[in-house]
Scaffold this active site. Structure first.
Site, mmCIF file in Angstrom:
data_model
loop_
_atom_site.group_PDB
_atom_site.id
_atom_site.type_symbol
_atom_site.label_atom_id
_atom_site.label_comp_id
_atom_site.label_asym_id
_atom_site.label_seq_id
_atom_site.Cartn_x
_atom_site.Cartn_y
_atom_site.Cartn_z
ATOM 1 N N GLU A 117 33.347 38.812 49.027
ATOM 2 C CA GLU A 117 33.892 37.850 47.880
ATOM 3 C C GLU A 117 35.101 37.047 48.803
ATOM 4 O OE1 GLU A 117 33.695 37.675 44.633
ATOM 5 O OE2 GLU A 117 31.900 38.875 45.171
ATOM 6 N N HIS B 168 33.903 33.347 48.597
ATOM 7 C CA HIS B 168 34.638 32.512 47.677
ATOM 8 C C HIS B 168 35.954 32.113 47.859
ATOM 9 C CE1 HIS B 168 31.359 33.047 44.628
ATOM 10 N NE2 HIS B 168 31.486 34.311 44.870
ATOM 11 N N HIS C 103 35.093 42.269 39.977
ATOM 12 C CA HIS C 103 34.157 41.707 40.796
ATOM 13 C C HIS C 103 34.682 40.756 41.591
ATOM 14 C CE1 HIS C 103 29.966 41.226 42.371
ATOM 15 N NE2 HIS C 103 30.166 40.087 42.286
#
EC number: 4.6.1.19
Length: 408
Positions: A151, A155, A91
């Site tokens: 992502e 992040h 993930h």
């Protein structure tokens, strides 16, 4: 002989000087080396572990701060089945704050945002990595490209040790993007959750259950520290998070395993490890859809006639991956829950989903799947979110943007 010694000394001095970023204690990385070659990590050998010495935070290319707790997160999405039947899918790689309370920075620098990750990887010749990601880095919603972009933008832009300035003059546009995905996937391959569990006899089953203790013991023995395990509303295992501290730059891949700082909500006993695809929602409607069944289902919460969807905190977002919500049916209605927690509508009718909530009672139309609360099915927002903005929604009629919420 004396000349050779002098020459060697001059060469060594030049190498040391060229490794440093002028005017600082930071270091660059040697040209041509990939993240998997740990010799590229030219940070001081005595650099402390992340989250252990705040005085080192000024060395932003060699000390990860404030997101010095690095999580490698994996999902087991069995309904709908996502990814191969014998792997937990990747993930993300998340930099959580050193406060160890689960908080984190997000969307830290829009100037570093990436659009098409696949194109970037191909431009760097990373076809093999892309093929692996297409197999094992999967989006439950079916659009893997959106997950990858989300992502990194959410992040990856917050990992300060892969900021372009840390590469020096040798930086190539999007090199930090490539390194983020290479390192994330490299760490994922070292943490084969499915293999570890099944080798210990914890295998997917439609009837067998397991205890939290035995699952955690297997994973802890293999990983070296206790990870976090997550379960859905059916007490089925659906995610594992591995926590690390980092020594030096992310480019050095010097991860030190540590125990989880998150408390698992999985029950002590009766945990299911459901085979992928064995519990998919039935495509046919119930003969008596208004009758409470006590069942749960998973899906996305989308806005009628609007782009985007709800993310896990209950806010409206237009440029990332939709959060997966669980719909829990009750006698008098339904509750909504995301990974962020149960969803409440407060006294001002604003929607939020947090771990401290007990869950408001919603209603859902059995045919249109429109969500309402207290008879109100029209929701509102002040404006449409910009690219990385999260916007509150409410059911109090306050807001120029009006829409329905549908569970899909």
């Amino acid at each position: 002989m004396m000349l050779d010694i002098i020459t060697l000394g001059l060469i060594a001095a030049q190498l040391v000087q060229s490794a440093r970023i002028p005017g600082s204690a930071q270091f660059q990385y040697i040209k041509g080396l990939t993240p998997r070659d740990n010799s590229n990590n030219k940070c001081p050998v005595d650099i402390p572990l992340s989250c252990t010495d705040d005085s080192a935070k000024s060395n932003s290319c060699c000390y990860e701060y404030p997101g010095g707790i690095i999580l490698q997160t994996q999902f087991w999405d069995y309904s709908p089945a996502t990814g191969p039947d014998d792997v937990f899918t990747l993930h993300g790689l998340w930099p959580d704050n050193c406060s160890k309370d689960g908080s984190y920075q997000q969307n830290c620098n829009s100037k570093l945002n990436v659009g098409d990750v696949a194109s970037v990887l191909k431009s760097f010749g990373e076809d093999e990595l892309l093929t692996k990601m297409q197999t094992n880095w999967k989006n439950l919603g079916g659009n893997d490209a959106n997950l990858w972009k989300h992502e990194f933008n959410k992040h990856g832009t917050c990992v300060n040790t892969i900021n372009p300035s840390c590469y020096g003059d040798d930086f190539k546009t999007n090199q930090n993007v490539v390194d983020y995905f290479k390192i994330a996937y490299n760490l994922y391959e070292k943490l084969p959750t499915y293999k570890w569990l099944t080798e210990a006899g914890i295998t997917p089953s439609t009837d067998k259950t397991y205890t939290k203790e035995e699952i955690l013991k297997v994973l802890t023995d293999k990983f070296g520290s206790e990870p976090y395990i997550g379960c859905d509303s059916k007490n089925a295992l659906n995610e594992v998070w591995y926590f690390h501290q980092l020594k030096g730059s992310l480019l050095g891949e010097n991860f030190q395993h540590i125990d989880s700082f998150s408390n698992s909500k999985c029950p002590s006993t009766g945990i299911k490890f459901t085979p992928k695809g064995s519990n998919s929602p039935s495509p046919t409607k119930s003969s008596n859809p208004s009758k409470p069944t006590g069942d749960s289902s998973r899906g996305f919460v989308k806005l009628s006639n609007q782009d985007g969807c709800l993310i896990k905190n209950g806010k409206w977002y237009v440029s990332g991956t939709c959060a997966t919500y669980t719909l829990e049916k009750l006698d008098q209605g339904v509750k909504l829950r995301s990974n962020g927690g149960y969803c409440n509508v407060d006294s001002t009718k604003v929607l939020s989903c947090t771990k401290s909530n007990d869950g408001s009672i919603f209603q859902i139309d059995s045919s249109s799947k429109i969500l309402s609360i207290d008879g109100q099915n029209e929701w509102n927002a002040d404006h449409v979110p910009s690219s990385n903005e999260q916007v509150e929604i409410n059911a109090n009629g306050d807001g120029s943007i009006k829409f329905n919420l549908t569970f899909e």
